[in-house]
Write an enzyme that holds these catalytic residues in place. Structure first.
Site, PDB file in Angstrom:
ATOM      1  N   SER A  64      -9.100   5.468  -3.428  1.00  0.00           N
ATOM      2  CA  SER A  64      -8.545   4.899  -2.200  1.00  0.00           C
ATOM      3  C   SER A  64      -9.411   5.344  -1.029  1.00  0.00           C
ATOM      4  O   SER A  64      -9.515   6.541  -0.751  1.00  0.00           O
ATOM      5  CB  SER A  64      -7.101   5.379  -2.019  1.00  0.00           C
ATOM      6  OG  SER A  64      -6.522   4.837  -0.861  1.00  0.00           O
ATOM      7  N   HIS A  83       3.023   9.759   1.693  1.00  0.00           N
ATOM      8  CA  HIS A  83       2.532   8.410   1.399  1.00  0.00           C
ATOM      9  C   HIS A  83       3.348   7.359   2.134  1.00  0.00           C
ATOM     10  O   HIS A  83       2.804   6.336   2.574  1.00  0.00           O
ATOM     11  CB  HIS A  83       2.550   8.123  -0.102  1.00  0.00           C
ATOM     12  CG  HIS A  83       1.818   6.862  -0.449  1.00  0.00           C
ATOM     13  ND1 HIS A  83       2.455   5.646  -0.530  1.00  0.00           N
ATOM     14  CD2 HIS A  83       0.504   6.620  -0.684  1.00  0.00           C
ATOM     15  CE1 HIS A  83       1.564   4.708  -0.818  1.00  0.00           C
ATOM     16  NE2 HIS A  83       0.376   5.273  -0.916  1.00  0.00           N
ATOM     17  N   HIS A 103      -8.709   0.083  -1.815  1.00  0.00           N
ATOM     18  CA  HIS A 103      -8.513   0.914  -3.006  1.00  0.00           C
ATOM     19  C   HIS A 103      -8.868   0.134  -4.263  1.00  0.00           C
ATOM     20  O   HIS A 103      -8.994  -1.087  -4.255  1.00  0.00           O
ATOM     21  CB  HIS A 103      -7.096   1.501  -3.065  1.00  0.00           C
ATOM     22  CG  HIS A 103      -6.054   0.626  -3.684  1.00  0.00           C
ATOM     23  ND1 HIS A 103      -4.727   0.684  -3.321  1.00  0.00           N
ATOM     24  CD2 HIS A 103      -6.105  -0.317  -4.658  1.00  0.00           C
ATOM     25  CE1 HIS A 103      -4.028  -0.172  -4.050  1.00  0.00           C
ATOM     26  NE2 HIS A 103      -4.844  -0.795  -4.863  1.00  0.00           N
TER      27      HIS A 103
END
Length: 353
Positions: free
Chosen positions: A219, A299, A320
């Site tokens: 990512s 996250h 990502h």
């Protein structure tokens, strides 16, 4: 609006999606596109581990030796260089190469200049650690996602081009649904990491065998060309939360199913930092990666911030790639690395070994 899954990889879906067919994403995103000649790619993470300034020159020389080897026949079609400091205080220089097919990578890795360097007794005595983590997902076993359409990094660099705007993004579960294999397969993991040669506690050469459907996420963030407002957005708002989440996974991985997590900074051939970074995360399964992504506060904050700013992004490039692999398509080998390195930490030494 296109599907993230290329037409030649589409089939009747036996597993339902999380959203209705009428779903429309809130902002545009794109994926890498390859034609039907791409059957399997190889991602090779080749590392040099050291500790202390006195070892830095030798580590940089070793990194340059690896990069020089990429100029040999059948070298990777794309590569980049990164730096990582792990939670044991060791620095790691990681050369990441991408091949468009397994056979060319095999020819490269078994060529005398490459194999003799890796197998040399000098690797055991030159005071450095080395590792190679090589995985080979089939075309149906990886997905990509980009907030931009040009100069794709990572595996996108070895694909033929980029899609139009895609449908499968902007909702929990969309990562899984971009995998072509997700149409008919849950990608459930089975087995455990096993040491099949050597002993991590002793050092020397150690080989770890993976299991089916280990998941790997890369990512990335690229702020090299960003204007002042976007640099501030990334450095002051996104990065602190991102760093917190990556540190959590680095230090608490076993509790959530993360085998290894490295938040790396891109470097040039002399080791100078560039304004690019990405995370390299190996997970025991895709569903454990999903559970953490959908539930962990760090996250969730990253996801919320991205949703707020995504449509207005200009030169801040976020992306990502995620892949899964069969056990036979993985190689994890370590030479004189500390026992917390990569897949060594969670690997089990079995009685038969």
């Amino acid at each position: 609006m296109e599907s993230a899954i290329g037409e030649h990889l589409q089939c009747p879906r036996t597993l339902t999606r999380r959203v209705p067919d009428t779903y429309t994403p809130p902002f545009p995103m794109w994926v890498g596109r390859a034609d039907d000649t791409l059957h399997q790619v190889v991602m090779g993470y080749l590392g040099v581990q050291f500790r202390g300034e006195d070892q830095r020159p030798a580590a940089l020389r070793a990194m340059r030796d690896i990069v020089a080897g990429f100029d040999l026949p059948d070298g990777p079609a794309h590569h980049d260089l990164t730096h990582h400091i792990d939670n044991q205080g060791y620095e790691n220089l990681i050369v990441v190469g991408y091949w468009k097919d397994v056979s060319s990578q095999h020819r490269w890795s078994t060529s005398p200049p490459v194999s003799s360097w890796w197998e040399s007794e000098d690797r055991l005595s030159d005071g450095l650690g080395f590792f190679r983590e090589i995985v080979a997902p089939r075309a149906e076993q990886f997905e990509t996602l980009y907030a931009f359409q040009d100069d794709l990094p990572g595996v996108g660099a070895v694909m033929d081009g980029v899609s139009g705007e895609i449908n499968e993004h902007g909702y929990w579960g969309s990562m899984r649904e971009r995998f072509p294999i997700s149409q008919t397969d849950w990608m459930q993991a089975s087995g455990e990491l096993r040491v099949v040669a050597g002993d991590p506690a002793v050092g020397g050469r150690v080989v770890v065998r993976g299991h089916d459907n280990i998941a790997l996420i890369r990512s990335g963030q690229d702020w090299a060309d960003a204007e002042a407002d976007e640099r501030s957005l990334y450095l002051d708002e996104i990065l602190p939360t991102l760093q917190s989440g990556m540190d959590f996974l680095r230090d608490n991985g076993p509790a959530v199913g993360c085998y290894s997590n490295r938040f790396v900074r891109n470097i040039d051939i002399d080791g100078n930092f560039l304004d690019l970074s990405y995370n390299i995360g190996h997970w025991a399964s895709l569903d454990q990666l999903e559970r953490w992504s959908e539930s962990h506060p760090t996250h969730l904050r990253i996801f919320t911030t991205f949703f707020r700013v995504a449509e207005g992004l200009s030169k801040l490039r976020l992306y990502h790639e995620v892949s899964v692999f069969d056990a036979a398509d993985q190689l994890y080998e370590y030479i004189n690395c500390h026992p917390g390195t990569g897949m060594l930490r969670d690997a089990v030494i079995t009685a038969e070994h």
